[in-house]
Scaffold this motif. Structure first.
Motif, PDB file in Angstrom:
ATOM      1  N   ALA A  30       9.248  -1.004  -4.753  1.00 36.75           N
ATOM      2  CA  ALA A  30       7.929  -0.433  -5.070  1.00 36.75           C
ATOM      3  C   ALA A  30       7.762   0.922  -4.387  1.00 36.75           C
ATOM      4  O   ALA A  30       7.047   1.074  -3.391  1.00 36.75           O
ATOM      5  CB  ALA A  30       6.831  -1.404  -4.643  1.00 36.75           C
ATOM      6  N   GLY A  56       6.198   3.690  -4.942  1.00 34.43           N
ATOM      7  CA  GLY A  56       4.895   4.322  -4.789  1.00 34.43           C
ATOM      8  C   GLY A  56       4.179   3.905  -3.523  1.00 34.43           C
ATOM      9  O   GLY A  56       3.453   4.697  -2.910  1.00 34.43           O
ATOM     10  N   TYR A  57       4.365   2.657  -3.108  1.00 33.75           N
ATOM     11  CA  TYR A  57       3.716   2.157  -1.895  1.00 33.75           C
ATOM     12  C   TYR A  57       4.377   2.737  -0.649  1.00 33.75           C
ATOM     13  O   TYR A  57       3.714   3.115   0.309  1.00 33.75           O
ATOM     14  CB  TYR A  57       3.750   0.628  -1.871  1.00 33.75           C
ATOM     15  CG  TYR A  57       2.892   0.007  -2.945  1.00 33.75           C
ATOM     16  CD1 TYR A  57       1.627  -0.486  -2.649  1.00 33.75           C
ATOM     17  CD2 TYR A  57       3.333  -0.081  -4.264  1.00 33.75           C
ATOM     18  CE1 TYR A  57       0.828  -1.055  -3.636  1.00 33.75           C
ATOM     19  CE2 TYR A  57       2.550  -0.634  -5.261  1.00 33.75           C
ATOM     20  CZ  TYR A  57       1.290  -1.114  -4.941  1.00 33.75           C
ATOM     21  OH  TYR A  57       0.502  -1.653  -5.935  1.00 33.75           O
ATOM     22  N   ARG A  86       3.303   6.450  -0.294  1.00 33.33           N
ATOM     23  CA  ARG A  86       1.927   6.714   0.132  1.00 33.33           C
ATOM     24  C   ARG A  86       1.661   6.286   1.574  1.00 33.33           C
ATOM     25  O   ARG A  86       0.988   7.001   2.330  1.00 33.33           O
ATOM     26  CB  ARG A  86       0.945   5.968  -0.802  1.00 33.33           C
ATOM     27  CG  ARG A  86      -0.511   5.950  -0.319  1.00 33.33           C
ATOM     28  CD  ARG A  86      -1.098   7.345  -0.249  1.00 33.33           C
ATOM     29  NE  ARG A  86      -2.447   7.348   0.288  1.00 33.33           N
ATOM     30  CZ  ARG A  86      -2.767   7.473   1.581  1.00 33.33           C
ATOM     31  NH1 ARG A  86      -1.780   7.574   2.481  1.00 33.33           N
ATOM     32  NH2 ARG A  86      -4.015   7.486   1.982  1.00 33.33           N
ATOM     33  N   ALA A 132       3.921   6.245 -12.720  1.00 33.66           N
ATOM     34  CA  ALA A 132       2.713   5.437 -12.555  1.00 33.66           C
ATOM     35  C   ALA A 132       2.176   4.931 -13.884  1.00 33.66           C
ATOM     36  O   ALA A 132       1.459   3.933 -13.919  1.00 33.66           O
ATOM     37  CB  ALA A 132       1.644   6.227 -11.814  1.00 33.66           C
ATOM     38  N   GLY A 185       2.385   6.082  -7.837  1.00 33.39           N
ATOM     39  CA  GLY A 185       2.975   4.772  -8.094  1.00 33.39           C
ATOM     40  C   GLY A 185       4.370   4.907  -8.639  1.00 33.39           C
ATOM     41  O   GLY A 185       4.978   5.987  -8.619  1.00 33.39           O
ATOM     42  N   ARG A 215       0.051   2.491  -8.442  1.00 31.63           N
ATOM     43  CA  ARG A 215      -0.207   1.929  -7.111  1.00 31.63           C
ATOM     44  C   ARG A 215      -1.630   1.373  -7.057  1.00 31.63           C
ATOM     45  O   ARG A 215      -2.577   2.024  -7.475  1.00 31.63           O
ATOM     46  CB  ARG A 215      -0.040   3.012  -6.043  1.00 31.63           C
ATOM     47  CG  ARG A 215      -0.050   2.461  -4.612  1.00 31.63           C
ATOM     48  CD  ARG A 215      -0.060   3.555  -3.564  1.00 31.63           C
ATOM     49  NE  ARG A 215      -1.360   4.212  -3.511  1.00 31.63           N
ATOM     50  CZ  ARG A 215      -1.577   5.480  -3.829  1.00 31.63           C
ATOM     51  NH1 ARG A 215      -0.575   6.250  -4.235  1.00 31.63           N
ATOM     52  NH2 ARG A 215      -2.791   5.996  -3.759  1.00 31.63           N
ATOM     53  N   ASP A 252      -4.582   0.259  -4.725  1.00 32.39           N
ATOM     54  CA  ASP A 252      -5.144   0.328  -3.379  1.00 32.39           C
ATOM     55  C   ASP A 252      -6.233  -0.729  -3.228  1.00 32.39           C
ATOM     56  O   ASP A 252      -7.043  -0.929  -4.134  1.00 32.39           O
ATOM     57  CB  ASP A 252      -5.701   1.723  -3.097  1.00 32.39           C
ATOM     58  CG  ASP A 252      -4.603   2.788  -3.087  1.00 32.39           C
ATOM     59  OD1 ASP A 252      -3.439   2.437  -2.826  1.00 32.39           O
ATOM     60  OD2 ASP A 252      -4.911   3.971  -3.338  1.00 32.39           O
TER      61      ASP A 252
END
Length: 659
Positions: free
Chosen positions: A91, A93-94, A97, A124, A156, A364, A366
């Motif tokens: 993953a 994107g996580y 970030r 994303a 993402g 992603r 949140d």
């Protein structure tokens, strides 16, 4: 700088065919429609939402015998398989970030001449593209490496790899995602695991044994604390000796009064802080099946986070094990109610539509909090904001996430870290004794954190729910919710004092009401009978807004009329739980209603006098709430630090002198 493994390629421990879609995928990509293509028309959006849930599976299966071990898998001659799955995709994107990682290296070790490894990435919006590839040229085991930047994953996206076997079978024997990290973050920090248990000894013992089954997982666990709050002890279970042995001296069972989940998890927080050896406390529910690799991933993510971060796992259904039940939770601040994040489609079946075909899974997500069925909390967070609230059950996890967020500590629900758990939709917690805690604790959390004057929609929505419960002949639920609000109005001072006693009080209160008298025997109640049949069969469809408004008016007016005489002895209908909505119950004088868990039913009878008395009471309580909200909110906020302090919790546990 030093190299650190972020994530390992894994296969399921039990080789259960139901979970294989979460690890390896034989299906092609059939991407659902882009929202911009669908447009803003409500009907078009509804059709697209329905279409996106339709199965794209062709029925292709992965042979269980091809799972060769925890980290090994065989791809048959000429077969193409993807590891762009929940547990084996990365993953990106996580990590982009929330962590200090800016690039990863994928190393795939495999054998089989002609085996082709292809690396993909997604954006994303779910669209994917080939990034790199390589081919095994000989028969010997070979490691193929791919250097992959995280720069393009701002919103993402995932990385993953596919394997195409050549003229011979290909065997993947290892794969890792690693990164260069600062030297002071190269070694894994450690965690204390906290499990609250209440009369689930078999589940709990199995969970304990699974934690000790993986040496790498056990190595990052300092202690496993079991807060034993039940009468059926985990230590008495037949599986306990094996579990204790597997944990190699790290297990400690703490017996205490039944203080609910919040009392159990707060004890784990307190013991972790007092011991001073762990960087994290990891909460696990006692009735879960845990993917042990999730613990490694959560700790690694926490170690490399830009700032102290709460790291949570996702929840799959324990009954349908490829079905994702909880993916990302937020709090609607105006209603102050928990819900899935806006783009999440809950109850997602990866067996029907795979990760690579599902757009929303690539953006992603949140979150505001992560439920405590699996949640890793850094010691720095607990030292700064305190322990959980003494709420017994419900809202302790969500309030803690909101409190941490306000102090600058984010929560990340990390893809690839998950447990299997009984879905919330299969529980009866809105109608049984838990209704008290739902109501009280939600208002406590809103008084502490709502940014809106008088809690936004809280009071008006609570009043509407009370009226709907009254129309539904659920008088016990109404009374429990009344008591919850009266306790809220007393302020935060009694929260600790009520913790060991409130459950018993609520259960005793509930016994007074007929609608709370649950019976498991199908013959416990008379068969439905009416003097005259209904003119129309009861419609099982959901009525529109106008029809519901009409039903509210009719249902309210009926409370000033007498009841049909036969309804004092016989129910007019028997309603399954799925159909027992207020807008159906409001037209009845009596009904046998099944409970959501399917184990029992209750006999509801309309009582106009009780309706009017309860309605008067609920009007008075809600008027008082509106009037006193500003002063009450100030009182709760002023008392938060003390209520969540180590000293207050130690007094509640009765251990302030002992340690």
């Amino acid at each position: 700088m030093a190299t650190r493994v972020l994530q390992r390629f894994i296969m399921p421990l039990d080789k259960d065919p139901d979970v294989l879609p979460l690890y390896v995928d034989p299906e092609a990509i059939v991407l659902d429609a882009d929202k911009d293509t669908v447009g803003g028309d409500k009907s078009a959006k509804a059709l697209n939402a329905a279409a996106s849930r339709q199965s794209t599976s062709t029925g292709a299966k992965v042979a269980v015998e091809d799972v060769l071990g925890r980290h090994a898998f065989r791809v048959r001659e000429g077969q193409e398989l993807s590891f762009g799955t929940y547990f084996n995709g990365f993953a990106a994107g996580y990590w982009r970030r929330w962590t200090v990682v800016d690039a990863v290296t994928l190393d795939v070790t495999l054998s089989g001449a002609g085996a082709h490894v292809i690396v993909y990435r997604s954006m994303a919006n779910g669209r994917s593209q080939k990034v790199d590839d390589a081919v095994v040229t000989g028969d010997a085991e070979t490691t193929l490496s791919f250097d992959l930047p995280l720069v393009p994953f701002q919103d993402g996206g995932w990385y993953w790899f596919d394997v195409i076997a050549g003229a011979a079978d290909a065997t993947v024997t290892a794969a890792t995602w690693s990164a260069e990290v600062p030297d002071d973050r190269a070694a894994s920090r450690t965690a204390t695991v906290g499990i609250t248990t209440m009369n689930r000894p078999d589940f709990c013992a199995a969970l304990l044994e699974s934690l000790g089954a993986d040496e790498d997982v056990l190595a990052i666990i300092d202690r496993v604390l079991v807060m034993e709050q039940g009468t059926k002890k985990v230590a008495d279970d037949a599986g306990f000796p094996a579990a204790e042995k597997a944990l190699q001296g790290k297990l400690r069972v703490i017996e205490q009064a039944n203080l609910g989940g919040s009392g159990g998890f707060a004890r784990a927080q307190l013991e972790t802080l007092r011991a001073g050896e762990s960087a994290y406390v990891l909460f696990l529910d006692d009735d879960i099946i845990c993917e042990p690799e999730s613990i490694l991933r959560a700790v690694t993510f926490g170690d490399l986070a830009r700032r102290p971060t709460i790291v949570g796992g996702h929840m799959f259904s324990i009954y349908s094990r490829a079905d994702m039940h909880s993916y990302g939770e937020v709090i609607n601040r105006y209603r102050f109610w928990w819900q899935s994040a806006p783009t999440v489609l809950p109850n997602w079946d990866f067996g029907n539509r795979n990760l690579r075909s599902t757009r929303w899974l690539h953006k992603r997500i949140d979150v505001d909090f992560n439920p405590w069925f699996m949640c890793l909390i850094p010691v720095e967070v607990m030292e700064r904001i305190g322990l959980g609230l003494p709420l017994f059950i419900k809202w302790d996890d969500s309030e803690y996430g909101v409190r941490a967020q306000a102090a600058g500590f984010p929560t990340v629900s990390l893809p690839g870290a998950a447990v299997w758990h009984v879905p919330w939709t299969d529980k009866n917690d809105a109608l049984d004794w838990q209704a008290y805690f739902h109501q009280r604790n939600r208002f406590v959390a809103a008084l502490l954190h709502s940014p809106f004057k008088r809690g936004g929609r809280m009071v008006s929505e609570s009043f509407q729910h009370q009226v709907m419960h009254l129309m539904s002949m659920q008088y016990s639920v109404v009374e429990m919710r009344h008591q919850a609000l009266l306790d809220v109005l007393e302020g935060p001072g009694k929260l600790h004092a009520d913790l060991p006693t409130k459950l018993g009080e609520v259960r005793e209160m509930r016994k007074q009401w007929q609608d709370a008298d649950l019976q498991g025997d199908p013959d416990a109640f008379p068969s439905p009978r009416r003097e005259k049949p209904r003119k129309r069969d009861m419609d099982s469809d959901v009525p529109g807004r106008a029809a519901q408004t009409k039903m509210k008016l009719i249902g309210a007016a009926r409370q000033f009329k007498g009841v049909r005489a036969l309804s004092r002895e016989f129910p007019e209908v028997a309603l399954p739980a799925m159909d027992a909505k207020w807008y159906r119950l409001a037209s009845l004088d009596a009904a046998v209603v099944s409970m959501p868990d399917g184990t029992s039913a209750a006999f509801y009878q309309r009582d106009p006098e009780q309706f009017r008395a309860a309605l008067k009471k609920t009007v008075e309580i809600h008027k008082r709430l509106l009037r006193e909200w500003p002063a009450l909110a100030e009182q709760y906020r002023a008392g938060l630090q003390d209520v969540t302090s180590q000293e207050a919790w130690a007094r509640t546990f009765g251990i302030e002198e002992a340690e």
